[in-house]
Write a protein that holds these residues in place. Sequence first.
Motif, PDB file in Angstrom:
ATOM      1  N   SER A 172       0.824  -1.218   0.000  1.00 27.47           N
ATOM      2  CA  SER A 172       0.000   0.000   0.000  1.00 27.47           C
ATOM      3  C   SER A 172       0.852   1.259   0.000  1.00 27.47           C
ATOM      4  N   ALA A 173       1.983   1.241   0.732  1.00 25.08           N
ATOM      5  CA  ALA A 173       2.860   2.416   0.754  1.00 25.08           C
ATOM      6  C   ALA A 173       3.439   2.681  -0.638  1.00 25.08           C
ATOM      7  N   ALA A 174       3.850   1.624  -1.318  1.00 29.61           N
ATOM      8  CA  ALA A 174       4.407   1.781  -2.661  1.00 29.61           C
ATOM      9  C   ALA A 174       3.367   2.343  -3.624  1.00 29.61           C
ATOM     10  N   ARG A 175       2.154   1.860  -3.518  1.00 28.17           N
ATOM     11  CA  ARG A 175       1.107   2.344  -4.423  1.00 28.17           C
ATOM     12  C   ARG A 175       0.734   3.784  -4.103  1.00 28.17           C
ATOM     13  N   PHE A 176       0.646   4.111  -2.821  1.00 29.00           N
ATOM     14  CA  PHE A 176       0.288   5.476  -2.413  1.00 29.00           C
ATOM     15  C   PHE A 176       1.334   6.479  -2.875  1.00 29.00           C
ATOM     16  N   GLN A 177       2.608   6.101  -2.761  1.00 29.16           N
ATOM     17  CA  GLN A 177       3.711   7.005  -3.126  1.00 29.16           C
ATOM     18  C   GLN A 177       4.078   6.924  -4.609  1.00 29.16           C
ATOM     19  N   ARG A 178       3.420   6.035  -5.335  1.00 35.69           N
ATOM     20  CA  ARG A 178       3.728   5.829  -6.757  1.00 35.69           C
ATOM     21  C   ARG A 178       5.218   5.514  -6.929  1.00 35.69           C
ATOM     22  N   SER A 179       5.674   4.564  -6.102  1.00 36.78           N
ATOM     23  CA  SER A 179       7.093   4.214  -6.077  1.00 36.78           C
ATOM     24  C   SER A 179       7.561   3.608  -7.400  1.00 36.78           C
ATOM     25  N   HIS A 180       6.699   2.858  -8.042  1.00 32.26           N
ATOM     26  CA  HIS A 180       7.078   2.264  -9.331  1.00 32.26           C
ATOM     27  C   HIS A 180       7.474   3.362 -10.321  1.00 32.26           C
ATOM     28  N   GLU A 181       6.640   4.366 -10.419  1.00 29.64           N
ATOM     29  CA  GLU A 181       6.926   5.473 -11.328  1.00 29.64           C
ATOM     30  C   GLU A 181       8.201   6.204 -10.908  1.00 29.64           C
ATOM     31  N   PHE A 182       8.373   6.389  -9.606  1.00 25.33           N
ATOM     32  CA  PHE A 182       9.546   7.103  -9.093  1.00 25.33           C
ATOM     33  C   PHE A 182      10.836   6.397  -9.508  1.00 25.33           C
ATOM     34  N   TYR A 183      10.934   5.093  -9.256  1.00 28.03           N
ATOM     35  CA  TYR A 183      12.164   4.370  -9.557  1.00 28.03           C
ATOM     36  C   TYR A 183      12.339   4.145 -11.053  1.00 28.03           C
ATOM     37  N   ALA A 184      11.240   3.993 -11.772  1.00 31.29           N
ATOM     38  CA  ALA A 184      11.341   3.856 -13.229  1.00 31.29           C
ATOM     39  C   ALA A 184      11.906   5.128 -13.852  1.00 31.29           C
TER      40      ALA A 184
END
Length: 314
Positions: A234-246
């Motif tokens: 949930s934290a990764a989805r809330f922070q849009r971590s995928h987009e950030f690291y991509a």
Amino acid sequence: MGGGVWSAATYSGVTSSKIRTGTTFGYDRSVHSSGVYKAHEDLDPKKLNKAGLNIRESRDSTEHPNSLPIIVAFDSTGSMGSVPRVMQQKLGTVFKLLVDKGYAKDPQVAVATYGDAHCDSVPLQFGQFESDNRVDDALDNMFLEGGGGGNNGETSNLLLYYAATHTETDSWEKRKHKGHLFLIADEKQVPIDKDHVREVIGDKQPLLDDLSNESIAKAVTEKWHVWVLLIDNSAARFQRSHEFYANLFGEKQVLIVEDPNNIAETIAAVVGFAEGTDRTTIERDLTETAGKEIALRVGKTLARKNDAGPKVLR
């Protein structure tokens, strides 16, 4: 430095016994019991080598003439502390795939942790590169602080700064062959500054002129393939971590890990694939060593990211 040879017998006899009796990660227990939070001497990012330099080295030797450095960086905040424990339980599988199956000729593994330098007592730990059972010892000496704060991020960028500026490898210096750095993450990064670098690592002045996330990412990828193993919670989805690291490392460098219990096998598979082993062979090997279910899950990860075939990173 990466000397010695991995012994499956030693791992089976010593570590497996400790796992069964619940006596692994003794340093973590002692630190939490004492209340004096500090990194173990062997993982202290301020530790100097015999020459008085703050460097982690991966070097060739008669035993290991084609050393391949691998950094496995764990998140030591919150609920992520279980991942290093699972990694230790599966070290035998990892080395069987890397060495026995030929995924890497001479792997040398350094384990590390990162937290949040804005609030944690021990936001960075970084071990030596090892080719033998001392990898297991380094895991046992980790302090899993379980901290982090409510600032929507962590300082994995501090770890990447260290990898960019405080590691030396024969793989890169002699052969211009990049090592592999696995960043196990869920949250995105929050900025660091020169005070964090000085207090945690000991650099009086940063060795990079620019400490922005983008600058650090650029510096570390000069000699490391950075793989982000993203725990899609949930934290990764809330922070849009995928987009950030991509955005930092490229879409194909971010691998979604559906089950954190499969991270060890994923690391071995990604190294093998990047170094030239085809996906069909990897799935067969995983079925043999870890079981069909894990082989299918890891195979899906490889299929999503690298359908173009092996050696895409060369």
